[in-house]
Design a protein around this motif. Structure first.
Motif, PDB file in Angstrom:
ATOM      1  N   UNK A 115      65.189  26.143  39.578  1.00 64.12           N
ATOM      2  CA  UNK A 115      65.745  26.185  40.931  1.00 64.12           C
ATOM      3  C   UNK A 115      67.132  25.550  40.975  1.00 64.12           C
ATOM      4  N   UNK A 116      67.340  24.465  40.212  1.00 65.94           N
ATOM      5  CA  UNK A 116      68.660  23.841  40.141  1.00 65.94           C
ATOM      6  C   UNK A 116      69.698  24.778  39.533  1.00 65.94           C
ATOM      7  N   UNK A 117      69.235  25.693  38.687  1.00 64.53           N
ATOM      8  CA  UNK A 117      70.144  26.646  38.051  1.00 64.53           C
ATOM      9  C   UNK A 117      70.307  27.925  38.878  1.00 64.53           C
ATOM     10  N   UNK A 118      69.654  27.978  40.042  1.00 64.49           N
ATOM     11  CA  UNK A 118      69.848  29.115  40.935  1.00 64.49           C
ATOM     12  C   UNK A 118      68.825  30.227  40.811  1.00 64.49           C
ATOM     13  N   UNK A 119      67.764  30.026  40.054  1.00 64.70           N
ATOM     14  CA  UNK A 119      66.734  31.051  39.916  1.00 64.70           C
ATOM     15  C   UNK A 119      65.661  30.862  40.980  1.00 64.70           C
ATOM     16  N   UNK A 120      65.174  31.968  41.521  1.00 70.06           N
ATOM     17  CA  UNK A 120      64.060  31.921  42.470  1.00 70.06           C
ATOM     18  C   UNK A 120      62.765  31.943  41.680  1.00 70.06           C
ATOM     19  N   UNK A 121      61.876  31.002  41.968  1.00 66.88           N
ATOM     20  CA  UNK A 121      60.597  30.949  41.272  1.00 66.88           C
ATOM     21  C   UNK A 121      59.603  30.169  42.116  1.00 66.88           C
ATOM     22  N   UNK A 122      58.326  30.305  41.783  1.00 69.01           N
ATOM     23  CA  UNK A 122      57.295  29.527  42.449  1.00 69.01           C
ATOM     24  C   UNK A 122      56.124  29.330  41.505  1.00 69.01           C
ATOM     25  N   UNK A 123      55.249  28.400  41.873  1.00 70.81           N
ATOM     26  CA  UNK A 123      54.079  28.085  41.064  1.00 70.81           C
ATOM     27  C   UNK A 123      52.829  28.629  41.746  1.00 70.81           C
ATOM     28  N   UNK A 124      51.970  29.270  40.987  1.00 72.31           N
ATOM     29  CA  UNK A 124      50.691  29.760  41.495  1.00 72.31           C
ATOM     30  C   UNK A 124      49.577  28.877  40.941  1.00 72.31           C
ATOM     31  N   UNK A 125      48.558  28.650  41.730  1.00 70.81           N
ATOM     32  CA  UNK A 125      47.368  27.870  41.367  1.00 70.81           C
ATOM     33  C   UNK A 125      47.673  26.397  41.136  1.00 70.81           C
ATOM     34  N   UNK A 126      48.779  25.922  41.667  1.00 73.05           N
ATOM     35  CA  UNK A 126      49.139  24.510  41.494  1.00 73.05           C
ATOM     36  C   UNK A 126      48.192  23.597  42.268  1.00 73.05           C
ATOM     37  N   UNK A 127      47.857  23.975  43.494  1.00 68.52           N
ATOM     38  CA  UNK A 127      47.002  23.120  44.315  1.00 68.52           C
ATOM     39  C   UNK A 127      45.610  22.969  43.720  1.00 68.52           C
ATOM     40  N   UNK A 128      45.019  24.059  43.261  1.00 73.54           N
ATOM     41  CA  UNK A 128      43.685  23.985  42.663  1.00 73.54           C
ATOM     42  C   UNK A 128      43.725  23.107  41.424  1.00 73.54           C
ATOM     43  N   UNK A 129      44.754  23.274  40.625  1.00 72.96           N
ATOM     44  CA  UNK A 129      44.886  22.504  39.388  1.00 72.96           C
ATOM     45  C   UNK A 129      45.072  21.018  39.662  1.00 72.96           C
ATOM     46  N   UNK A 130      45.772  20.691  40.738  1.00 72.05           N
ATOM     47  CA  UNK A 130      46.017  19.295  41.072  1.00 72.05           C
ATOM     48  C   UNK A 130      44.790  18.640  41.700  1.00 72.05           C
ATOM     49  N   UNK A 131      44.135  19.355  42.607  1.00 73.08           N
ATOM     50  CA  UNK A 131      42.990  18.789  43.319  1.00 73.08           C
ATOM     51  C   UNK A 131      41.737  18.766  42.445  1.00 73.08           C
ATOM     52  N   UNK A 132      41.509  19.819  41.682  1.00 74.59           N
ATOM     53  CA  UNK A 132      40.328  19.922  40.818  1.00 74.59           C
ATOM     54  C   UNK A 132      40.767  20.201  39.377  1.00 74.59           C
ATOM     55  N   UNK A 133      41.176  19.189  38.621  1.00 70.21           N
ATOM     56  CA  UNK A 133      41.659  19.410  37.253  1.00 70.21           C
ATOM     57  C   UNK A 133      40.612  20.049  36.338  1.00 70.21           C
TER      58      UNK A 133
END
Length: 144
Positions: free
Chosen positions: A25-43
């Motif tokens: 994102x700092x380099x100007x690319x559009x991106x996002x993370x999928x399944x981050x919340x599940x991974x964080x809440x239920x490792x």
């Protein structure tokens, strides 16, 4: 222009995924993370869902490869924490089974506890305290 999105890479550590996402994102690319919340809440579900996925536009893949390769080479050039007599690692350790570079180091899933930790836990009616760590290939699932 091609507006298709693709899974650029998969991470089993949400912090590592966020670091790469912030760099892009700092380099100007559009991106996002999928399944981050599940991974964080239920490792424990992390491996079942396939980890945190970094999603980018297909048109940006080559530029992202170049950017991250430059960052990797700069990090290797500037690291002075090698012990004399030992060689510095050149990037991630490849999988022994399939040769993939999509490998991470963490808690073992197959042989998680040593025999002694299991026996001690059985005798004291507790759970084992010390868990084994190893490399895990995210492509073929091999642990080494």
């Amino acid at each position: 222009m091609n507006d298709r999105t693709v899974v650029y890479s998969t991470y089993y550590n949400p912090i590592e995924a966020n670091i790469i996402k912030a760099r892009l994102e700092d380099s100007g690319f559009s991106c996002f993370l999928a399944d981050e919340n599940v991974s964080t809440i239920q490792p424990l579900y992390n491996q079942a869902i396939g980890g945190v996925k970094l999603i980018v536009f297909e048109r940006d893949v080559e530029a992202i490869d170049t950017l991250l390769a430059e960052d990797n080479s700069l990090a290797l050039e500037t690291s002075d924490d090698t012990v004399p007599g030992e060689e510095a690692e050149e990037g991630p350790v490849p999988c022994e089974k399939c040769g993939s570079k999509n490998v991470g180091y963490g808690m073992a899933t197959d042989k998680k506890y040593s025999v002694w930790a299991t026996i001690l836990a059985f005798l004291t009616v507790t759970t084992p305290v010390k868990a084994n760590k190893c490399y895990h290939c995210y492509d073929c699932g091999h642990e080494f």
